[in-house]
Design a protein around this motif. Structure first.
Motif, mmCIF file in Angstrom:
data_model
loop_
_atom_site.group_PDB
_atom_site.id
_atom_site.type_symbol
_atom_site.label_atom_id
_atom_site.label_comp_id
_atom_site.label_asym_id
_atom_site.label_seq_id
_atom_site.Cartn_x
_atom_site.Cartn_y
_atom_site.Cartn_z
ATOM 1 N N THR A 37 -13.089 37.997 6.397
ATOM 2 C CA THR A 37 -13.828 39.020 5.666
ATOM 3 C C THR A 37 -14.228 38.455 4.308
ATOM 4 O O THR A 37 -14.252 37.234 4.126
ATOM 5 C CB THR A 37 -12.977 40.303 5.533
ATOM 6 O OG1 THR A 37 -13.743 41.318 4.886
ATOM 7 C CG2 THR A 37 -11.699 40.054 4.767
ATOM 8 N N ASN A 38 -14.578 39.305 3.360
ATOM 9 C CA ASN A 38 -14.912 38.809 2.027
ATOM 10 C C ASN A 38 -14.116 39.561 0.980
ATOM 11 O O ASN A 38 -13.365 40.493 1.298
ATOM 12 C CB ASN A 38 -16.417 38.893 1.758
ATOM 13 C CG ASN A 38 -16.940 40.317 1.837
ATOM 14 O OD1 ASN A 38 -16.295 41.254 1.372
ATOM 15 N ND2 ASN A 38 -18.114 40.490 2.426
ATOM 16 N N SER A 88 -14.024 43.369 0.787
ATOM 17 C CA SER A 88 -13.449 44.161 1.885
ATOM 18 C C SER A 88 -12.001 43.833 2.178
ATOM 19 O O SER A 88 -11.338 44.588 2.897
ATOM 20 C CB SER A 88 -14.281 43.940 3.165
ATOM 21 O OG SER A 88 -15.635 44.239 2.963
ATOM 22 N N ASP A 89 -11.494 42.713 1.657
ATOM 23 C CA ASP A 89 -10.197 42.227 2.138
ATOM 24 C C ASP A 89 -9.049 43.188 1.868
ATOM 25 O O ASP A 89 -8.148 43.340 2.702
ATOM 26 C CB ASP A 89 -9.883 40.839 1.586
ATOM 27 C CG ASP A 89 -9.928 40.752 0.063
ATOM 28 O OD1 ASP A 89 -10.292 41.755 -0.581
ATOM 29 O OD2 ASP A 89 -9.613 39.676 -0.477
ATOM 30 N N VAL A 141 -9.123 45.989 4.420
ATOM 31 C CA VAL A 141 -8.750 45.466 5.735
ATOM 32 C C VAL A 141 -7.240 45.254 5.803
ATOM 33 O O VAL A 141 -6.601 45.561 6.820
ATOM 34 C CB VAL A 141 -9.506 44.155 6.024
ATOM 35 C CG1 VAL A 141 -9.012 43.542 7.340
ATOM 36 C CG2 VAL A 141 -11.004 44.404 6.091
ATOM 37 N N SER A 154 -10.249 35.888 3.111
ATOM 38 C CA SER A 154 -11.541 35.950 2.428
ATOM 39 C C SER A 154 -11.916 34.591 1.853
ATOM 40 O O SER A 154 -12.845 34.487 1.051
ATOM 41 C CB SER A 154 -11.502 37.007 1.323
ATOM 42 O OG SER A 154 -10.465 36.749 0.395
ATOM 43 N N ILE A 165 -15.306 40.699 9.828
ATOM 44 C CA ILE A 165 -15.617 41.990 9.227
ATOM 45 C C ILE A 165 -16.413 41.731 7.955
ATOM 46 O O ILE A 165 -15.883 41.190 6.976
ATOM 47 C CB ILE A 165 -14.338 42.783 8.906
ATOM 48 C CG1 ILE A 165 -13.555 43.072 10.195
ATOM 49 C CG2 ILE A 165 -14.678 44.080 8.180
ATOM 50 C CD1 ILE A 165 -12.279 43.851 9.981
ATOM 51 N N ASP A 166 -17.702 42.094 7.976
ATOM 52 C CA ASP A 166 -18.649 41.807 6.900
ATOM 53 C C ASP A 166 -18.925 40.308 6.857
ATOM 54 O O ASP A 166 -18.119 39.483 7.305
ATOM 55 C CB ASP A 166 -18.155 42.287 5.533
ATOM 56 C CG ASP A 166 -18.125 43.809 5.438
ATOM 57 O OD1 ASP A 166 -17.351 44.314 4.623
ATOM 58 O OD2 ASP A 166 -18.883 44.473 6.169
#
Length: 639
Positions: A483-484, A487-488, A491, A615, A632-633
């Motif tokens: 993810t990044n 968002s981490d 998540v 991330s 995710i993203d």
């Protein structure tokens, strides 16, 4: 059909918190008179609570019982009032004192409310409470006297008024085998209030955690590991190295226990504060009779030992000045290079001070030891080791264990063979090979991580390998979520709360779940959100350094809550269920830290679980190779 009991029936006499005589009587009562479809859970780790008994039948309902071994003739028990509410008071030898904290009606109220609101969230809103029976049992007191004593509390309780769903029992009902009186719902055959799906929500909280069962299991050792525990070198000095999971800490803990059994004064030293608890848990698994190993052995991290030396020698002013100078330099405008230079200076000045104090300690106010054992030696400077040698008694024993692959502080480079010639060692390292802790499937990915990210950088590595002639009886669920940084955190929270739901049909005890944060700040954010979701967490995060130290001293796997700490603080530990957050992978130390985090997983015959939320875009291609990979993203660009 056999009744399900947790902990297992044959382990009940080995519990670290032994069952009381009353609890044994209640267990025998339920085991004798309840239909076999009822499951029995004792001393469940219920999100920080420890109810004595929880009974579960997925076709009928739930019951929670509190047992009190009180002898009502041993003290005078009576009711007083505070702010218009009844409180429980006891009187002995003319002295009155409150025992309201042990009031069983209050305790049972908390159990029922939390089971309904937190652990069985899918129970019907209005009628769901009827699926939960509560009860109080006094195995050694007359039924009528118990009822009279607790009546004022029952009258003021919101949840303990219906006699069908709340009972108070004494010795009479137990001796006469009156199941219908102790637990009226126990004779019911079915109910439309609960089913197998709803029962599973609760089982994940009730099942005995792996760490609790492990504490009753003797250390599993091969011949070489056992020989290292039982023997010593001629000089008394020994150094052991090996990859993650090869048994280094077990050997150190077992050796500490064996020396204590022999009457030796033992000092165990770590770098991380939290690691002393883990080593203590390992030590008690070495056969030790009635010796209290936790008090017989001194367990300290290096800086705590330094402080203790200064206290013993009455030199605390000099100790405090070192730290004042260190922290006064750190300011808003100081840069990272300056801070690292000051830290290195403290690392040198502190052992210099301690060495001087010991050299001048002619009266031996500073305690000496028969044996000093150092774990995670790659976190130490050689100067630290040499100052520890000064408090080892003549003909004493010094043990160092290390894994240079987990050099997260960049200190292992100081341990060159040339420099170690003056450190007391004779001969080569004792080397351990196979990894006995990690699930075999994870070993392949750990080896790949070393080969892709660490070997090309010329880092000192000890690659883990599968033990020869070992079959893979250890299923493992490996999940990588890329993810990044936007968002981490979210998540991480979702993966922690969903982990128990992902492992069906295996029942994973919620307190076995451990979250390893990439930083203190992310850890604080995630712990606060888990609290908002009513999930209690034992953690090590605080903006206040002193408070953080206290939290680290209170961090241990035996706690009944979900665990959370940093990757640094969990190095050397193990867990069956891990959620690991990786936010960066830009230098040698961060790569060593990621490797240490990935290799904290403990194998288990019923399955172990590792979810990585990453991330760090540098690891994207590596993560794609994991069995369960999700994106995710879009990952952030490194350019």
């Amino acid at each position: 059909m056999t009744r399900f009991v947790s902990p297992p029936r044959d382990q009940l006499h080995k519990l670290r918190q032994p069952l009381t005589l009353g609890e044994w009587e209640v267990f025998k009562f339920f085991d004798s008179f309840l239909p076999l479809s009822w499951e029995i859970y004792l001393q469940s780790h219920l999100n920080g609570l420890r109810p004595d008994f929880i009974l579960l039948n997925p076709r009928v309902g739930i019951a929670v019982f509190e047992v009190k071994d009180w002898n009502l003739d041993a003290m005078e028990y009576f009711i007083d009032k505070k702010d218009g509410k009844p409180i429980l008071i006891a009187k002995k030898d003319g002295k009155k004192f409150s025992i309201q904290k042990s009031n069983p009606v209050k305790q049972i109220d908390i159990y029922k409310r939390e089971i309904y609101e937190l652990y069985c969230p899918r129970l019907q809103t209005k009628s769901g409470l009827a699926a939960i029976t509560t009860g109080i049992i006094f195995p050694f007191a007359d039924d009528e006297r118990v009822n009279q004593l607790l009546a004022p509390f029952v009258q003021t309780s919101e949840l303990c008024r219906n006699p069908r769903y709340f009972t108070i029992s004494g010795v009479n009902a137990l001796q006469q085998g009156q199941l219908g009186k102790v637990f009226p719902e126990g004779v019911r055959h079915s109910s439309n209030l609960i089913n197998e799906i709803l029962a599973k929500d609760l089982r994940n909280w009730l099942i005995e955690p792996d760490f609790a069962a492990t504490q009753r299991t003797p250390l599993e050792l091969n011949t070489k590991q056992r020989d290292l525990i039982l023997g010593r070198t001629k000089s008394g000095y020994r150094r052991i190295k090996g990859p993650a999971g090869s048994g280094k800490s077990m050997i150190l803990a077992g050796r500490a226990a064996q020396l204590a059994i022999e009457g030796k004064e033992v000092l165990v030293i770590t770098f991380n504060i939290t690691l002393t608890h883990y080593l203590g848990d390992l030590a008690v698994r070495w056969p030790h009779g009635k010796i209290n190993l936790r008090s017989q052995i001194t367990w300290l991290n290096f800086h705590s030992w330094c402080k203790r030396v200064c206290e013993q020698a009455d030199r605390m002013d000099e100790y405090k000045k070192l730290w004042r100078d260190h922290f006064s330099h750190q300011s808003a405008d100081s840069n990272r290079a300056d801070d690292e230079e000051m830290s290195e200076k403290l690392d040198r000045d502190l052992p210099d001070l301690i060495g001087t104090i010991i050299d001048e300690d002619l009266d031996q106010d500073v305690k000496r030891y028969d044996a000093i054992l150092v774990d995670e030696g790659q976190d130490f400077l050689l100067e630290w080791w040499n100052v520890l040698r000064k408090v080892c008694k003549p003909d004493g024993e010094m043990l160092l264990v290390a894994d240079t692959t987990q050099d997260v502080y960049g200190k292992a480079r100081s341990w060159t063979e040339d420099r170690m010639k003056g450190a007391g060692f004779v001969g080569d390292w004792s080397k351990l090979d196979g990894s006995y802790r990690l699930p075999p499937q994870l070993l392949d990915y750990a080896k790949q991580f070393v080969e892709v990210f660490m070997l090309p950088r010329g880092l000192a590595v000890d690659i883990p390998s599968r033990p020869t002639d070992e079959f893979d009886y250890y299923p493992c669920k490996l999940r990588w979520i890329q993810t990044n940084k936007n968002s981490d955190i979210n998540v991480c929270i979702e993966e922690i709360t969903n982990m128990a739901c992902q492992v069906d049909p295996v029942i994973l005890a919620i307190p076995d779940i451990t979250f390893l944060a990439s930083s203190k700040n992310s850890g604080i954010t995630i712990v606060n959100e888990l609290k908002n979701r009513q999930i209690k967490v034992v953690h090590t995060f605080s903006d206040n350094s002193q408070e953080s130290q206290k939290l680290k001293h209170g961090f241990f796997m035996g706690d009944a809550r979900v665990k959370s700490t940093t990757l640094h603080s969990f190095k050397g530990w193990e867990s069956r269920a891990l959620v690991v957050h990786i936010s960066h992978a830009f230098n040698e130390q961060s790569l060593a830290l990621i490797y240490a985090g990935l290799t904290r997983l403990k194998r288990h015959t019923e399955g172990s679980f590792l979810t990585v939320i990453c991330s760090a875009s540098e690891l994207l291609e590596y993560g794609k190779g994991w069995p369960d990979y999700r994106l995710i993203d879009a990952p952030e660009s490194t350019t």
